[in-house]
Design a protein around this motif. Structure first.
Motif, PDB file in Angstrom:
ATOM      1  N   ASN A 118      18.387 -12.382  41.000  1.00 58.95           N
ATOM      2  CA  ASN A 118      18.960 -12.243  39.665  1.00 58.95           C
ATOM      3  C   ASN A 118      18.568 -10.905  39.036  1.00 58.95           C
ATOM      4  O   ASN A 118      17.470 -10.401  39.273  1.00 58.95           O
ATOM      5  N   ARG A 119      19.464 -10.368  38.237  1.00 56.89           N
ATOM      6  CA  ARG A 119      19.256  -9.080  37.576  1.00 56.89           C
ATOM      7  C   ARG A 119      18.631  -9.341  36.203  1.00 56.89           C
ATOM      8  O   ARG A 119      19.320  -9.454  35.189  1.00 56.89           O
ATOM      9  N   VAL A 120      17.317  -9.440  36.193  1.00 61.79           N
ATOM     10  CA  VAL A 120      16.619  -9.840  34.971  1.00 61.79           C
ATOM     11  C   VAL A 120      16.637  -8.738  33.920  1.00 61.79           C
ATOM     12  O   VAL A 120      16.947  -8.980  32.743  1.00 61.79           O
ATOM     13  N   VAL A 121      16.315  -7.511  34.315  1.00 60.92           N
ATOM     14  CA  VAL A 121      16.235  -6.423  33.338  1.00 60.92           C
ATOM     15  C   VAL A 121      17.569  -6.192  32.638  1.00 60.92           C
ATOM     16  O   VAL A 121      17.605  -6.085  31.394  1.00 60.92           O
ATOM     17  N   PRO A 122      18.700  -6.102  33.345  1.00 64.74           N
ATOM     18  CA  PRO A 122      19.972  -5.937  32.632  1.00 64.74           C
ATOM     19  C   PRO A 122      20.260  -7.064  31.640  1.00 64.74           C
ATOM     20  O   PRO A 122      20.877  -6.839  30.592  1.00 64.74           O
ATOM     21  N   ALA A 123      19.816  -8.266  31.961  1.00 62.57           N
ATOM     22  CA  ALA A 123      20.045  -9.388  31.051  1.00 62.57           C
ATOM     23  C   ALA A 123      19.297  -9.218  29.737  1.00 62.57           C
ATOM     24  O   ALA A 123      19.691  -9.790  28.714  1.00 62.57           O
ATOM     25  N   LEU A 124      18.219  -8.439  29.767  1.00 63.27           N
ATOM     26  CA  LEU A 124      17.431  -8.212  28.559  1.00 63.27           C
ATOM     27  C   LEU A 124      17.814  -6.911  27.862  1.00 63.27           C
ATOM     28  O   LEU A 124      17.203  -6.550  26.853  1.00 63.27           O
ATOM     29  N   ALA A 125      18.810  -6.202  28.395  1.00 56.85           N
ATOM     30  CA  ALA A 125      19.124  -4.850  27.939  1.00 56.85           C
ATOM     31  C   ALA A 125      19.360  -4.717  26.434  1.00 56.85           C
ATOM     32  O   ALA A 125      18.827  -3.794  25.807  1.00 56.85           O
ATOM     33  N   PRO A 126      20.164  -5.571  25.802  1.00 51.70           N
ATOM     34  CA  PRO A 126      20.389  -5.385  24.358  1.00 51.70           C
ATOM     35  C   PRO A 126      19.089  -5.386  23.547  1.00 51.70           C
ATOM     36  O   PRO A 126      18.903  -4.548  22.656  1.00 51.70           O
ATOM     37  N   ALA A 127      18.195  -6.303  23.867  1.00 52.73           N
ATOM     38  CA  ALA A 127      16.920  -6.361  23.152  1.00 52.73           C
ATOM     39  C   ALA A 127      16.051  -5.168  23.500  1.00 52.73           C
ATOM     40  O   ALA A 127      15.375  -4.598  22.630  1.00 52.73           O
ATOM     41  N   LEU A 128      16.054  -4.749  24.760  1.00 56.93           N
ATOM     42  CA  LEU A 128      15.230  -3.614  25.167  1.00 56.93           C
ATOM     43  C   LEU A 128      15.715  -2.317  24.529  1.00 56.93           C
ATOM     44  O   LEU A 128      14.904  -1.480  24.109  1.00 56.93           O
ATOM     45  N   LEU A 129      17.014  -2.125  24.442  1.00 55.14           N
ATOM     46  CA  LEU A 129      17.545  -0.900  23.839  1.00 55.14           C
ATOM     47  C   LEU A 129      17.122  -0.778  22.383  1.00 55.14           C
ATOM     48  O   LEU A 129      16.836   0.320  21.903  1.00 55.14           O
ATOM     49  N   ALA A 130      17.059  -1.893  21.700  1.00 53.72           N
ATOM     50  CA  ALA A 130      16.608  -1.863  20.307  1.00 53.72           C
ATOM     51  C   ALA A 130      15.156  -1.419  20.221  1.00 53.72           C
ATOM     52  O   ALA A 130      14.768  -0.676  19.307  1.00 53.72           O
ATOM     53  N   GLU A 131      14.331  -1.854  21.174  1.00 50.86           N
ATOM     54  CA  GLU A 131      12.927  -1.450  21.192  1.00 50.86           C
ATOM     55  C   GLU A 131      12.786   0.035  21.544  1.00 50.86           C
ATOM     56  O   GLU A 131      11.955   0.754  20.979  1.00 50.86           O
ATOM     57  N   LEU A 132      13.583   0.507  22.486  1.00 49.64           N
ATOM     58  CA  LEU A 132      13.476   1.887  22.939  1.00 49.64           C
ATOM     59  C   LEU A 132      13.971   2.875  21.892  1.00 49.64           C
ATOM     60  O   LEU A 132      13.649   4.063  21.963  1.00 49.64           O
ATOM     61  N   ALA A 133      14.753   2.391  20.935  1.00 45.94           N
ATOM     62  CA  ALA A 133      15.257   3.270  19.891  1.00 45.94           C
ATOM     63  C   ALA A 133      14.222   3.533  18.806  1.00 45.94           C
ATOM     64  O   ALA A 133      14.431   4.362  17.929  1.00 45.94           O
ATOM     65  N   GLY A 134      13.080   2.840  18.875  1.00 46.68           N
ATOM     66  CA  GLY A 134      12.044   2.983  17.859  1.00 46.68           C
ATOM     67  C   GLY A 134      11.171   4.190  18.094  1.00 46.68           C
ATOM     68  O   GLY A 134      11.496   5.100  18.866  1.00 46.68           O
ATOM     69  N   PRO A 135      10.005   4.229  17.416  1.00 52.32           N
ATOM     70  CA  PRO A 135       9.067   5.340  17.579  1.00 52.32           C
ATOM     71  C   PRO A 135       8.652   5.503  19.034  1.00 52.32           C
ATOM     72  O   PRO A 135       8.514   4.531  19.765  1.00 52.32           O
ATOM     73  N   GLY A 136       8.451   6.742  19.454  1.00 51.84           N
ATOM     74  CA  GLY A 136       8.068   7.015  20.825  1.00 51.84           C
ATOM     75  C   GLY A 136       9.135   7.754  21.594  1.00 51.84           C
ATOM     76  O   GLY A 136       8.864   8.371  22.616  1.00 51.84           O
ATOM     77  N   GLY A 137      10.401   7.670  21.079  1.00 52.69           N
ATOM     78  CA  GLY A 137      11.465   8.482  21.635  1.00 52.69           C
ATOM     79  C   GLY A 137      11.675   8.288  23.117  1.00 52.69           C
ATOM     80  O   GLY A 137      11.742   7.178  23.623  1.00 52.69           O
ATOM     81  N   ARG A 138      11.761   9.402  23.830  1.00 52.88           N
ATOM     82  CA  ARG A 138      12.166   9.399  25.224  1.00 52.88           C
ATOM     83  C   ARG A 138      10.991   9.403  26.199  1.00 52.88           C
ATOM     84  O   ARG A 138      11.150   9.687  27.370  1.00 52.88           O
TER      85      ARG A 138
END
Length: 264
Positions: free
Chosen positions: A146-166
């Protein structure tokens, strides 16, 4: 165990486990130095969960005050404090350090690489999953299929958009338990992501009648970002890595430990 003895045990275990990954690391004061400018820093866990807990931070550029540090909390079971620490470091090396070594080497020997369309702009490096407990074959097979990480992508993208940048981001997944008493937790840079944890719990991974658990670690790096430098920093001595906040597991390990005892 005295703090200096505890540090020595942890560092010795780190050196041993990194050698199993083909890496030469040596204890140097408060850190364990690795190839180039990489190092592993050690920080005590202060949540009262027991002596088997420790925070390990992978320093990408030792000597820089603002060096990125990928922190991860880890825990182990055992009869003695030394045995608990030994197992904690082994768990970290299996899941987390493998992904970090793979980031540096890029040979596919220690982890898998993926560019998920659901995570545009990010490259994922995942180390082996650690699956343990009763009937763990079912959970291991589910994770492999199963592709676990892609299934969590919407929530992860919201976290990655926060402080800490790229900068590189560490994503740890812990899931398992048993039917009616399961645990699903996702941490991004050490902080619990409630949205990602809820998405993980909603997936159909197998819940059995007896305890079974899995731990995974995924490193996300921005496309176009170079890997950790392989050459020593010019004139850089053994500086203390920059402090990076890492949240505590808020009783997760204690719950796992108590559940295991009750299931025996």
């Amino acid at each position: 165990m005295r703090p200096q003895d505890r540090l020595a045990v942890i560092q010795r275990c780190v050196v041993r486990e990194m050698a199993r990954l083909g890496q030469v690391f040596t204890a140097d004061g408060e850190v364990v130095r690795g190839p180039g400018t990489t190092a592993v820093a050690v920080r005590d866990h202060q949540d009262g969960e027991g002596p088997g807990h420790v925070d390990l931070g992978w320093v990408l550029e030792l000597g820089r005050a603002d060096a990125p540090v990928v922190w991860d909390c880890t825990a182990g079971l055992g009869k003695t404090e030394e045995e608990k620490l030994d197992n904690a470091v082994r768990m970290w090396a299996t899941t987390t350090a493998s992904a970090l070594v793979e980031l540096r080497e890029g040979r596919g020997a220690h982890g898998d690489h993926a560019d998920h369309p659901e995570l545009p702009g990010w490259h994922a490096v995942q180390g082996p999953a650690a699956v343990f407990g009763f009937g763990n074959e079912r959970l291991a097979a589910w994770l492999a299929g199963n592709r676990v990480v892609p299934a969590l992508a919407p929530a992860l993208l919201a976290e990655l958009a926060g402080p800490g940048g790229r900068r590189p981001h560490g994503v740890k997944l812990f899931l398992g338990g048993r039917a009616g008493d399961d645990v699903a937790e996702v941490r991004v840079d050490g902080e619990v992501s409630e949205a990602a944890s809820a998405a993980l719990r909603a997936l159909d991974w197998p819940r059995g009648e007896r305890l079974c658990w899995a731990r995974l670690f995924v490193l996300l790096t921005a496309h176009g970002e170079p890997p950790a430098p392989s050459a020593d920093a010019d004139g850089a001595g053994p500086a203390r890595p920059a402090a990076v906040a890492a949240a505590r597991p808020q009783g997760l390990f204690a719950r796992w430990r108590q559940a295991r005892r009750a299931d025996r």
